[in-house]
Structure formats: C-alpha cells, structure tokens
Design a protein around this motif. Structure first.
Motif, PDB file in Angstrom:
ATOM      1  N   TYR A   1     101.866  54.941  42.712  1.00  0.00           N
ATOM      2  CA  TYR A   1     100.984  55.482  41.688  1.00  0.00           C
ATOM      3  C   TYR A   1     100.639  56.925  42.042  1.00  0.00           C
ATOM      4  CZ  TYR A   1     100.152  50.631  40.282  1.00  0.00           C
ATOM      5  OH  TYR A   1     100.307  49.349  39.859  1.00  0.00           O
ATOM      6  N   LEU A   2     100.486  57.740  41.011  1.00  0.00           N
ATOM      7  CA  LEU A   2     100.045  59.112  41.266  1.00  0.00           C
ATOM      8  C   LEU A   2      99.343  59.680  40.045  1.00  0.00           C
ATOM      9  CD1 LEU A   2     102.337  60.840  39.596  1.00  0.00           C
ATOM     10  CD2 LEU A   2     103.631  60.615  41.685  1.00  0.00           C
ATOM     11  N   SER A   3      98.680  60.787  40.248  1.00  0.00           N
ATOM     12  CA  SER A   3      98.071  61.521  39.139  1.00  0.00           C
ATOM     13  C   SER A   3      98.340  63.001  39.342  1.00  0.00           C
ATOM     14  CB  SER A   3      96.564  61.253  39.056  1.00  0.00           C
ATOM     15  OG  SER A   3      95.896  61.797  40.175  1.00  0.00           O
ATOM     16  N   LEU A   4      98.363  63.726  38.238  1.00  0.00           N
ATOM     17  CA  LEU A   4      98.598  65.166  38.283  1.00  0.00           C
ATOM     18  C   LEU A   4      97.474  65.864  37.538  1.00  0.00           C
ATOM     19  CD1 LEU A   4     101.547  63.662  37.420  1.00  0.00           C
ATOM     20  CD2 LEU A   4     102.356  65.940  37.975  1.00  0.00           C
ATOM     21  N   THR A  60      99.043  61.016  45.400  1.00  0.00           N
ATOM     22  CA  THR A  60      99.590  59.660  45.441  1.00  0.00           C
ATOM     23  C   THR A  60      98.570  58.766  46.135  1.00  0.00           C
ATOM     24  OG1 THR A  60     100.746  60.029  47.550  1.00  0.00           O
ATOM     25  CG2 THR A  60     101.977  60.464  45.518  1.00  0.00           C
ATOM     26  N   TYR A  61      98.613  57.488  45.776  1.00  0.00           N
ATOM     27  CA  TYR A  61      97.596  56.548  46.247  1.00  0.00           C
ATOM     28  C   TYR A  61      98.266  55.458  47.078  1.00  0.00           C
ATOM     29  CZ  TYR A  61      95.292  59.186  42.663  1.00  0.00           C
ATOM     30  OH  TYR A  61      94.813  60.234  41.915  1.00  0.00           O
ATOM     31  N   ILE A  62      97.880  55.405  48.343  1.00  0.00           N
ATOM     32  CA  ILE A  62      98.511  54.486  49.287  1.00  0.00           C
ATOM     33  C   ILE A  62      97.995  53.063  49.094  1.00  0.00           C
ATOM     34  CG2 ILE A  62      99.013  54.086  51.734  1.00  0.00           C
ATOM     35  CD1 ILE A  62     100.083  56.735  50.444  1.00  0.00           C
ATOM     36  N   ASN A  63      96.756  52.930  48.661  1.00  0.00           N
ATOM     37  CA  ASN A  63      96.200  51.618  48.337  1.00  0.00           C
ATOM     38  C   ASN A  63      95.368  51.752  47.066  1.00  0.00           C
ATOM     39  OD1 ASN A  63      94.041  53.048  49.476  1.00  0.00           O
ATOM     40  ND2 ASN A  63      94.190  51.957  51.422  1.00  0.00           N
ATOM     41  N   THR A  64      94.848  50.656  46.565  1.00  0.00           N
ATOM     42  CA  THR A  64      94.148  50.677  45.276  1.00  0.00           C
ATOM     43  C   THR A  64      92.767  50.046  45.398  1.00  0.00           C
ATOM     44  OG1 THR A  64      95.251  48.594  44.695  1.00  0.00           O
ATOM     45  CG2 THR A  64      96.267  50.631  43.912  1.00  0.00           C
ATOM     46  N   PRO A  65      91.819  50.480  44.551  1.00  0.00           N
ATOM     47  CA  PRO A  65      90.433  50.006  44.656  1.00  0.00           C
ATOM     48  C   PRO A  65      90.273  48.509  44.435  1.00  0.00           C
ATOM     49  CG  PRO A  65      90.564  51.981  43.292  1.00  0.00           C
ATOM     50  CD  PRO A  65      91.963  51.533  43.534  1.00  0.00           C
ATOM     51  N   ASN A  66      91.177  47.894  43.671  1.00  0.00           N
ATOM     52  CA  ASN A  66      91.014  46.464  43.399  1.00  0.00           C
ATOM     53  C   ASN A  66      91.329  45.595  44.617  1.00  0.00           C
ATOM     54  OD1 ASN A  66      93.711  47.254  43.177  1.00  0.00           O
ATOM     55  ND2 ASN A  66      94.230  45.588  41.792  1.00  0.00           N
ATOM     56  N   LYS A  67      91.949  46.198  45.648  1.00  0.00           N
ATOM     57  CA  LYS A  67      92.300  45.412  46.836  1.00  0.00           C
ATOM     58  C   LYS A  67      91.782  46.026  48.133  1.00  0.00           C
ATOM     59  CE  LYS A  67      96.576  43.665  44.732  1.00  0.00           C
ATOM     60  NZ  LYS A  67      98.059  43.586  44.838  1.00  0.00           N
ATOM     61  N   THR A  68      91.094  47.171  48.030  1.00  0.00           N
ATOM     62  CA  THR A  68      90.703  47.916  49.231  1.00  0.00           C
ATOM     63  C   THR A  68      89.248  48.361  49.132  1.00  0.00           C
ATOM     64  OG1 THR A  68      92.967  48.787  49.293  1.00  0.00           O
ATOM     65  CG2 THR A  68      91.339  49.854  50.720  1.00  0.00           C
ATOM     66  N   PRO A  69      88.457  48.218  50.209  1.00  0.00           N
ATOM     67  CA  PRO A  69      87.091  48.767  50.194  1.00  0.00           C
ATOM     68  C   PRO A  69      87.127  50.270  49.902  1.00  0.00           C
ATOM     69  CG  PRO A  69      87.425  47.361  52.112  1.00  0.00           C
ATOM     70  CD  PRO A  69      88.771  47.532  51.475  1.00  0.00           C
ATOM     71  N   ALA A  70      86.145  50.759  49.168  1.00  0.00           N
ATOM     72  CA  ALA A  70      86.143  52.159  48.726  1.00  0.00           C
ATOM     73  C   ALA A  70      86.257  53.134  49.887  1.00  0.00           C
ATOM     74  CB  ALA A  70      84.883  52.440  47.914  1.00  0.00           C
ATOM     75  N   SER A  71      85.616  52.818  51.007  1.00  0.00           N
ATOM     76  CA  SER A  71      85.643  53.734  52.155  1.00  0.00           C
ATOM     77  C   SER A  71      86.996  53.754  52.858  1.00  0.00           C
ATOM     78  CB  SER A  71      84.556  53.346  53.159  1.00  0.00           C
ATOM     79  OG  SER A  71      84.773  52.024  53.628  1.00  0.00           O
ATOM     80  N   GLU A  72      87.873  52.789  52.539  1.00  0.00           N
ATOM     81  CA  GLU A  72      89.184  52.696  53.182  1.00  0.00           C
ATOM     82  C   GLU A  72      90.317  53.206  52.289  1.00  0.00           C
ATOM     83  OE1 GLU A  72      89.650  51.587  56.409  1.00  0.00           O
ATOM     84  OE2 GLU A  72      87.460  51.693  56.433  1.00  0.00           O
ATOM     85  N   LEU A  73      89.987  53.718  51.114  1.00  0.00           N
ATOM     86  CA  LEU A  73      91.016  54.210  50.198  1.00  0.00           C
ATOM     87  C   LEU A  73      91.721  55.431  50.792  1.00  0.00           C
ATOM     88  CD1 LEU A  73      89.032  53.883  46.863  1.00  0.00           C
ATOM     89  CD2 LEU A  73      90.992  52.486  47.565  1.00  0.00           C
TER      90      LEU A  73
END
Length: 375
Positions: free
Chosen positions: A266-269, A349-362
């Motif tokens: 996943y990524l954003s621009l 790019t996003y190595i992990n996602t908020p639905n599976k990862t604590p916010a501080s570990e994103l």
C-alpha cells in the motif's frame, strides 16, 4: 455489492421508496423521495461522499422513515455501497470520471510548465474543449478558478524553494522567470500573510535542539519504476472522511485479489507541498502496487512512479506525527545533507496497517526523490 433490485431507491439520497410515506401521496415521484424533489425541483446537490457523510450524522432519521436501526458507521457502509449502484449516481460517476481525467491532463501540463505563459486558450486546447466549457469544468472539479489555481501553485512552489534551499530571491526569480521582486513580494504576502524573510525565519528549523527530536532510519537507494492502481482524492467537504473512504475501497479491492500475499504494498502520494499546501486543497492519491500484467481494476487509475534515487526515511509511530517528520526532512535534513530535490512530489509506503497493528508500532517509509548537489 448489488442493490436489491426489488426495492426502488431515491435517486439522490438512496432511501427506499417502497415505504408508506412516499406511497400515501397521489403525486409522489417514482424516482425521488419528497425530501429530495418537491414540485419538480431537486432540493439538494450534494456530492456522493458528503451525502454518505451526512447519513452517518443522522441515522435516527433513517430509522424514523424506514424503520430499520443502524449505527452511524453501519449506515455509511450501506450507503457507500448502495449509492454507486443507483442509476443517477452511476451516470454522474461516469461523467465525472471523464471530466476529471480531462482536468488531470491539464493539471499535469501545468505542473510541467508552471512558469510558462499559461492561459485558458492554451489549456483548453490541452483539454480538447472550448474555453468557456473548460473554465467552468476546471472550477467545478478543482474548486478554484484557473487563474487562482495557477497562482497558488506558483506561490507554493516558491515558498517550498525558499525553505528547502538557501537560494536567494533574485536567484529564484531568474530560475522561475517570475515578473519581478516587487510583484512577487506583494503576491507572496497576500497569500501567506507574511513577508518572504518572515516566512523563511518561521520555517528555519523543524526541531530546535533538545526539543522532542524526530527519530528516523535513513537510506539512500535507487528505486525502479513502480506501477500502482490508484484512487484520487478530489476536493471535498470533509478531507479526513473522504480519505478514509478511499482507503476502505482500496483495502476491499486489495483483499479481494489477495494482493498483499503476492508481495504488493500500500502507498499514498501527495502532489503538493507538505505543511505548505492547505489540507483541503491538497491533491492525494492512495494506491497499491500491482503484479506484472495485472489488468487495471474498474474505477481505478494507473500511475507510474518514476525510477530514480530516493532518500527513504523509515518512521515508527503515529500517522498524525508524519507532518513533523516532513518538517524535519525539508527544514533540517535536506539543507545539511549532500542532496537536493529532483522534484517536490513524494510518496509513502506502509509496512503494516492500523487494523492489525497498535498505532505506536505503525511503520511508514517516506520516499523523497533526491540527487547529489553540484559541488
């Protein structure tokens, strides 16, 4: 999702029409509810995303008229699937997509010729339509007149150069072929509410020594072309909510094709300048990388991120802290490094996602296109 073909829905708000209050009136319209059409006049002209947002604010009104209880999030989810399947919205989406692509073509031309002589006649030729219709379409899609849009992009580019380089104003004027220093000073102060020296001083550093420093891991790498399926964020009443809708649509698409299991990311621009461009005017895209020979999904655009050298900053933490990271990159790191920008547009790019990862570990990787400074 396909809507229930046995139920008729209002062509504007999506409320079911097979309920008592619409059928009590002998003159009721078969395509619109009484809230959206009165005496042959359509009462509202909201965008779809704003209409979905409004339904989430008033789930009790839906219950009052339909007799079915939903939470705000449930009702928004229902409407985000129902409205695009309704005939009127399908037509508007198809028309809007064509118009939006025309405007995107013009915006890309403007980006490449920002300080050239740009007028509506030349740009309407790029769009392939008359000046009159082009000006109306451009304002409808962008929210700004053509002149205001070009002026804003020029001033934001100048502001970005002022804080990300040590270039002097006379040198900058020569580089960009702006009219003159006095014209620039007046326009700059009118737009940013401060003079050029004040603006530079205000953005002289992101992290004063010892005050909550930014912690990132940095690498300089050559990155190949990246092909993504993307969704663009259009100008909207509610940026955060519309952005979340785009992500939800992207996640649904990705999960349906198991793209992450195939190594996609996943990524954003952002096509504007971090912490300079106002949020409601920023141009965003969210996307996912695609496997080779993967066909373009319906409703998505294809964007090619060019190959080149990138400074990659890996940040671990809350997403709302990313703005501080960008300030550090542009105001502190860039000026002290051996690199300069190749172009201002960046991606994440996003190595992990908020639905599976604590916010501080994103974990977020920020890609800044760079090249070595001339010695």
């Amino acid at each position: 999702m396909e809507i229930n073909t046995e139920t008729k829905y209002c062509q504007t708000c999506g409320i079911p029409l097979d309920i008592d209050y619409t059928n009590l009136r002998a003159d009721h319209n078969e395509e619109y509810c009484d809230y959206c059409l009165k005496n042959g006049v359509k009462l509202y002209d909201f965008s779809m995303d704003y209409l979905i947002y409004l339904w989430g604010l008033f789930p009790e009104e839906y219950y009052k008229e339909v007799g079915i209880k939903h939470t705000s999030s449930e009702l928004r989810e229902i409407m985000s699937k129902r409205l695009p399947e309704i005939k009127r919205w399908k037509q508007k989406i198809n028309t809007a997509h064509i118009q939006y692509e025309l405007v995107i073509r013009v915006q890309e031309y403007i980006n490449c010729h920002l300080f050239d002589d740009l007028d509506s006649e030349k740009l309407s030729q790029v769009a392939g339509m008359s000046k009159y219709h082009f000006r109306r379409l451009f304002k409808a899609v962008c929210g700004d007149s053509l002149g205001d849009y070009i002026r804003r992009l020029r001033l934001e580019y100048i502001a970005f150069k002022l804080i990300s380089t040590d270039v002097s104003v006379p040198e900058l004027l020569c580089q960009i072929n702006y009219q003159n220093k006095h014209t620039l000073s007046r326009a700059f102060k009118r737009y940013f509410n401060c003079s050029i020296p004040e603006f530079r001083k205000r953005h002289s550093t992101a992290c004063p020594e010892g005050i909550n420093p930014i912690r990132v891991e940095l690498s300089i790498e050559k990155v190949p072309d990246i092909r993504i399926a993307c969704l663009k964020l259009e100008r909207t009443h509610n940026v955060s909510y519309s952005f979340s809708l785009l992500w939800k649509q992207l996640l649904q698409f990705s999960e349906s094709y198991e793209l992450l299991q195939k190594g996609c990311k996943y990524l954003s621009l952002t096509l504007d300048y971090p912490f300079i461009t106002a949020e409601e005017q920023s141009r965003f895209m969210v996307g996912v990388t695609l496997p080779q020979s993967f066909e373009t999904p319906k409703g998505f655009g294809i964007y090619e991120i060019p190959a080149g050298e990138y400074a990659i900053f890996r940040f671990k933490g809350l997403y709302h802290e990313l703005n501080r990271v960008y300030r550090y990159i542009y105001l502190d790191w860039l000026s002290a490094s051996d690199y300069t920008l190749r172009e201002p547009f960046t991606f994440e790019t996003y190595i992990n996602t908020p639905n599976k990862t604590p916010a501080s570990e994103l974990i977020t990787n920020i890609y800044i296109p760079v090249m070595k400074k001339d010695v």
